[in-house]
Design an enzyme around this catalytic site. Structure first.
Site, PDB file in Angstrom:
ATOM      1  CB  CYS A   1     -15.418 -89.976  69.266  1.00 51.16           C
ATOM      2  SG  CYS A   1     -15.021 -88.266  68.927  1.00 51.16           S
TER       3      CYS A   1
ATOM      4  CG  HIS B   1     -19.419 -90.797  67.983  1.00 48.63           C
ATOM      5  ND1 HIS B   1     -19.617 -89.940  69.049  1.00 48.63           N
ATOM      6  CD2 HIS B   1     -18.558 -90.156  67.141  1.00 48.63           C
ATOM      7  CE1 HIS B   1     -18.917 -88.841  68.849  1.00 48.63           C
ATOM      8  NE2 HIS B   1     -18.269 -88.947  67.709  1.00 48.63           N
TER       9      HIS B   1
ATOM     10  CG  ASN C   1     -18.825 -85.211  67.760  1.00 48.75           C
ATOM     11  OD1 ASN C   1     -18.685 -85.811  68.828  1.00 48.75           O
ATOM     12  ND2 ASN C   1     -18.106 -85.473  66.689  1.00 48.75           N
TER      13      ASN C   1
HETATM   14  O1  UT7 Z   1     -16.247 -87.381  66.281  1.00 49.98           O
HETATM   15  C1  UT7 Z   1     -15.292 -86.963  65.372  1.00 49.98           C
HETATM   16  C2  UT7 Z   1     -15.602 -87.371  64.068  1.00 49.98           C
HETATM   17  N1  UT7 Z   1     -15.902 -86.302  63.136  1.00 49.98           N
HETATM   18  C3  UT7 Z   1     -16.872 -86.449  62.280  1.00 49.98           C
HETATM   19  O2  UT7 Z   1     -17.604 -87.403  62.340  1.00 49.98           O
HETATM   20  C4  UT7 Z   1     -17.030 -85.482  61.153  1.00 49.98           C
HETATM   21  C5  UT7 Z   1     -17.350 -86.212  59.890  1.00 49.98           C
HETATM   22  N2  UT7 Z   1     -17.532 -85.320  58.766  1.00 49.98           N
HETATM   23  C6  UT7 Z   1     -18.622 -84.536  58.650  1.00 49.98           C
HETATM   24  O3  UT7 Z   1     -19.491 -84.575  59.491  1.00 49.98           O
HETATM   25  C7  UT7 Z   1     -18.730 -83.670  57.425  1.00 49.98           C
HETATM   26  O4  UT7 Z   1     -17.675 -83.968  56.547  1.00 49.98           O
HETATM   27  C8  UT7 Z   1     -18.715 -82.158  57.759  1.00 49.98           C
HETATM   28  C9  UT7 Z   1     -20.031 -81.785  58.415  1.00 49.98           C
HETATM   29  C10 UT7 Z   1     -17.545 -81.828  58.667  1.00 49.98           C
HETATM   30  C11 UT7 Z   1     -18.598 -81.343  56.478  1.00 49.98           C
HETATM   31  O5  UT7 Z   1     -19.645 -81.650  55.569  1.00 49.98           O
HETATM   32  P1  UT7 Z   1     -19.304 -81.937  54.039  1.00 49.98           P
HETATM   33  O6  UT7 Z   1     -20.594 -82.198  53.374  1.00 49.98           O
HETATM   34  O7  UT7 Z   1     -18.255 -83.022  53.994  1.00 49.98           O
HETATM   35  O8  UT7 Z   1     -18.760 -80.535  53.536  1.00 49.98           O
HETATM   36  P2  UT7 Z   1     -17.312 -80.158  52.967  1.00 49.98           P
HETATM   37  O9  UT7 Z   1     -16.268 -80.254  54.038  1.00 49.98           O
HETATM   38  O10 UT7 Z   1     -17.083 -80.920  51.717  1.00 49.98           O
HETATM   39  O11 UT7 Z   1     -17.515 -78.625  52.626  1.00 49.98           O
HETATM   40  C12 UT7 Z   1     -18.436 -78.204  51.614  1.00 49.98           C
HETATM   41  C13 UT7 Z   1     -18.473 -76.692  51.567  1.00 49.98           C
HETATM   42  C14 UT7 Z   1     -17.082 -76.063  51.519  1.00 49.98           C
HETATM   43  O12 UT7 Z   1     -17.169 -74.932  50.694  1.00 49.98           O
HETATM   44  P3  UT7 Z   1     -16.631 -74.993  49.177  1.00 49.98           P
HETATM   45  O13 UT7 Z   1     -15.178 -75.364  49.291  1.00 49.98           O
HETATM   46  O14 UT7 Z   1     -17.446 -76.056  48.516  1.00 49.98           O
HETATM   47  O15 UT7 Z   1     -16.884 -73.607  48.689  1.00 49.98           O
HETATM   48  C15 UT7 Z   1     -16.843 -75.595  52.931  1.00 49.98           C
HETATM   49  O16 UT7 Z   1     -15.960 -74.492  53.012  1.00 49.98           O
HETATM   50  O17 UT7 Z   1     -19.071 -76.175  52.762  1.00 49.98           O
HETATM   51  C16 UT7 Z   1     -18.228 -75.184  53.351  1.00 49.98           C
HETATM   52  N3  UT7 Z   1     -18.430 -75.190  54.786  1.00 49.98           N
HETATM   53  C17 UT7 Z   1     -19.394 -74.450  55.386  1.00 49.98           C
HETATM   54  N4  UT7 Z   1     -20.311 -73.601  54.899  1.00 49.98           N
HETATM   55  C18 UT7 Z   1     -21.152 -73.014  55.776  1.00 49.98           C
HETATM   56  C19 UT7 Z   1     -17.762 -75.882  55.731  1.00 49.98           C
HETATM   57  N5  UT7 Z   1     -18.273 -75.620  56.942  1.00 49.98           N
HETATM   58  C20 UT7 Z   1     -19.285 -74.741  56.766  1.00 49.98           C
HETATM   59  C21 UT7 Z   1     -20.190 -74.094  57.630  1.00 49.98           C
HETATM   60  N6  UT7 Z   1     -21.101 -73.257  57.100  1.00 49.98           N
HETATM   61  N7  UT7 Z   1     -20.190 -74.308  58.953  1.00 49.98           N
END
Ligand code: UT7
Length: 317
Positions: free
Chosen positions: A108, A242, A272
């Site tokens: 990216c 980004h 993204n």
């Molecule tokens: O350009 C490449 C660079 N990439 C990025 O910049 C990504 C950076 N990271 C992020 O943007 C965030 O970490 C995410 C958006 C990917 C995830 O958000 P988060 O607040 O860090 O959530 P998490 O991964 O801690 O997940 C929290 C919960 C989990 O459930 P449990 O384990 O708490 O029951 C996930 O399974 O949210 C769940 N989850 C979802 N729920 C509904 C993960 N994806 C989804 C979804 N819909 N799409």
């Protein structure tokens, strides 16, 4: 170096969060709250090379040049249907340019690394007009049954033409070798001699780790460039970051003590788009008449590697 033209192209298909709810255990509410994304543009029948050529044509036209005036093409791309030749070579033929071309893969951050290479090439006197292109289809790298990654991405192509000038004020590129937090692995063709194990799997991302590294590395780099240029955060018209996640953009704004009016965004309707995101946003700002001569812009991108690319520009167009 200075930017003299911009262009962009998107796929036609718009995929809303409601459309994802139809086949994933997700919700519009979760996606908008955690990422700020409402919809994304996703490749269906298009070829990335055609979108890349369209963005390039528009940038060259905006620069008031002909394709044959371009001396060099630098193309940032992570994947497309061809491993070789490079996407830049295919775009060169499609637009009728005649120059040498190179592809780079810095995930990216690629567009900022490409701008920096263009600045070096212009400074060395080896080129006068360079097409810097970022074209990405990350929606082809993710597992569309994995809700934690597939909801995040969109496709697109953005381009700028740069020429001799004094609009590129300073830059800072950093790389920390850290494969585990974000990677996409493909096995190669078998041979009679291969004895090692190889894997093919969709993109893996540790979202939380990437989130923390992104905020830290981008805000650190921005602060260093501001200090080096003896500028205050409010001296910058726009911070073009980004477009990975609205919460990352908000966290960087918070680190800088600035309101969101300094941070234009398109992640809400593009998702993204990897290295294309900054180039897409620059073209949007340019075509909306939001950039005036003398405006200072801070661009910062981060991605797999872990790489970060940050540069300070003055808009001279
Ligand atoms: O350009 C490449 C660079 N990439 C990025 O910049 C990504 C950076 N990271 C992020 O943007 C965030 O970490 C995410 C958006 C990917 C995830 O958000 P988060 O607040 O860090 O959530 P998490 O991964 O801690 O997940 C929290 C919960 C989990 O459930 P449990 O384990 O708490 O029951 C996930 O399974 O949210 C769940 N989850 C979802 N729920 C509904 C993960 N994806 C989804 C979804 N819909 N799409």
């Amino acid at each position: 170096m200075k930017i003299i033209g911009t262009g962009r192209a998107y796929p036609a298909k718009v995929v809303t969060n409601a459309m994802l709810e139809e086949f994933l255990a997700t919700s519009d509410e979760w996606i908008r709250e955690r990422t700020g994304i409402s919809e994304r543009r996703v490749i269906s029948s298009e070829k990335l090379e055609d979108m890349a050529a369209e963005a390039s044509r528009l940038a060259i036209e905006d620069a008031g040049l002909q394709p044959t005036d371009i001396d060099y093409i630098i193309c940032s791309n992570v994947v497309n249907e061809y491993v070789t030749p490079g996407l830049g070579c295919m775009v060169q033929g499609a637009i009728g340019a005649k120059c040498a071309c190179v592809d780079i893969n810095v995930a990216c951050s690629g567009f900022v690394y490409a701008l920096d290479m263009a600045d070096d090439r212009i400074k060395s006197g080896k080129a006068k007009n360079i097409l810097v292109l970022a074209a990405e289809e990350p929606t082809r790298m993710v597992d569309w049954s994995d809700r934690s990654t597939c909801v995040l991405f969109g496709d697109g192509a953005g381009a700028v033409v740069v020429s001799e000038g004094d609009g590129y004020l300073s830059s800072l590129l950093t790389t920390v070798s850290k494969r585990d937090c974000l990677y996409y692995e493909r096995s190669l063709e078998p041979t009679p001699y291969i004895t090692k194990e190889e894997y093919s799997a969709p993109m893996y991302m540790n979202g939380r780790e990437v989130f923390k590294m992104a905020v830290l590395s981008s805000s650190r780099s921005i602060k260093k460039l501001l200090k080096g240029a003896s500028l205050e955060p409010t001296d910058i018209k726009y911070y073009v970051l980004h477009q990975a996640n609205m919460r990352i953009i908000e966290a960087v704004a918070n680190q800088m003590g600035l309101g969101m009016e300094y941070f234009p965004h398109n992640v809400d309707y593009c998702g993204n788009t990897s290295s294309a995101s900054v180039a897409l946003l620059l073209d949007e700002l340019n075509r909306a008449g939001k950039l005036q001569k003398g405006d200072k812009l801070m661009i910062s991108a981060f991605g797999a590697g872990f790489t970060t690319g940050t540069c300070l520009l003055e808009w001279t167009k």
